[in-house]
Write an enzyme that holds these catalytic residues in place. Structure first.
Site, PDB file in Angstrom:
ATOM      1  N   HIS A  54       0.818  -1.262  -0.090  1.00 56.35           N
ATOM      2  CA  HIS A  54      -0.009  -0.051   0.003  1.00 56.35           C
ATOM      3  C   HIS A  54       0.933   1.215  -0.129  1.00 56.35           C
ATOM      4  O   HIS A  54       2.153   1.143   0.476  1.00 56.35           O
ATOM      5  CB  HIS A  54      -0.766  -0.060   1.267  1.00 56.35           C
ATOM      6  CG  HIS A  54      -1.777  -1.044   1.203  1.00 56.35           C
ATOM      7  ND1 HIS A  54      -3.070  -0.959   1.930  1.00 56.35           N
ATOM      8  CD2 HIS A  54      -2.092  -2.199   0.482  1.00 56.35           C
ATOM      9  CE1 HIS A  54      -3.986  -2.169   1.989  1.00 56.35           C
ATOM     10  NE2 HIS A  54      -3.365  -2.881   0.855  1.00 56.35           N
ATOM     11  N   GLU A  56       1.006   3.838   1.556  1.00 57.35           N
ATOM     12  CA  GLU A  56       1.637   4.414   3.029  1.00 57.35           C
ATOM     13  C   GLU A  56       2.658   3.572   3.568  1.00 57.35           C
ATOM     14  O   GLU A  56       3.639   3.938   4.002  1.00 57.35           O
ATOM     15  CB  GLU A  56       0.369   4.451   4.102  1.00 57.35           C
ATOM     16  CG  GLU A  56      -0.684   5.227   4.031  1.00 57.35           C
ATOM     17  CD  GLU A  56      -1.912   4.844   3.124  1.00 57.35           C
ATOM     18  OE1 GLU A  56      -3.076   5.149   3.064  1.00 57.35           O
ATOM     19  OE2 GLU A  56      -1.578   3.574   2.285  1.00 57.35           O
ATOM     20  N   CYS A  84      -6.147   2.132   5.483  1.00 58.48           N
ATOM     21  CA  CYS A  84      -6.661   1.060   5.904  1.00 58.48           C
ATOM     22  C   CYS A  84      -6.153   0.431   7.271  1.00 58.48           C
ATOM     23  O   CYS A  84      -5.236   1.304   7.579  1.00 58.48           O
ATOM     24  CB  CYS A  84      -6.520  -0.105   5.033  1.00 58.48           C
ATOM     25  SG  CYS A  84      -4.930  -0.575   4.923  1.00 58.48           S
ATOM     26  N   CYS A  87      -2.196   0.048   7.243  1.00 58.80           N
ATOM     27  CA  CYS A  87      -1.657   1.259   6.859  1.00 58.80           C
ATOM     28  C   CYS A  87      -1.622   1.986   8.358  1.00 58.80           C
ATOM     29  O   CYS A  87      -0.608   2.641   8.712  1.00 58.80           O
ATOM     30  CB  CYS A  87      -1.850   1.986   5.827  1.00 58.80           C
ATOM     31  SG  CYS A  87      -1.825   1.054   4.340  1.00 58.80           S
TER      32      CYS A  87
END
Length: 157
Positions: A54, A56, A84, A87
């Site tokens: 992801h 992040e 999410c 993250c």
């Protein structure tokens, strides 16, 4: 506020570019320290076959490598979407000072990125979760924790 908007616009631009170039999901993140960009990344889950790639998490990894530390105190993260659970956990573990986000998790859910089930699962006992779980070899595994407790040269984090 102008600098914050500039960094957020970069995170948003990364999310746009990612979609336009078919590199991954519509997510981008930028990490700054003292008003300077330390790291930036977009989501590369599908191109790297890595469900943890992801934006992040990738930006955190890059920032830690650049600053040669696992502790990002003094840094700010700008993310094109509310993180999410994975993250958000990574952001807390990295000890970033502040987070700015643009889209919300409800916006993400509307386009197919719905993490509500993970939040729901976290509230359940392991035996009640959809992911079947069973604890085994606990008495053997606890020895590593006992060693950690006694370790004189450990680095706390």
């Amino acid at each position: 506020m102008e600098k914050h908007q500039e960094f957020m616009r970069l995170a948003i631009a990364l999310s746009h570019e990612n979609v336009e170039k078919s590199l991954g999901g519509p997510f981008g993140a930028v990490i700054t320290k003292n008003g300077e960009i330390i790291a930036k990344s977009a989501n590369t889950v599908t191109t790297t076959n890595d469900p943890t790639a992801h934006a992040e998490v990738a930006a955190i990894r890059l920032a830690c490598k650049k600053l040669n530390t696992f502790n990002l105190e003094g840094c700010i993260i700008y993310t094109s979407c509310e993180p999410c659970p994975m993250c958000l956990g990574a952001i807390y573990w990295a000890r970033l000072d502040k987070m700015y986000y643009a889209n919300t998790k409800r916006d993400a859910a509307k386009v197919g990125f719905d993490d509500a089930f993970i939040y729901d699962e976290l509230d359940l006992k392991p035996q009640d979760r959809k992911l079947k779980s069973e604890q085994i070899l606990a008495s053997e595994a606890i020895e590593a924790f006992n060693l950690w407790e006694k370790c004189v040269n450990k680095v706390d984090y």
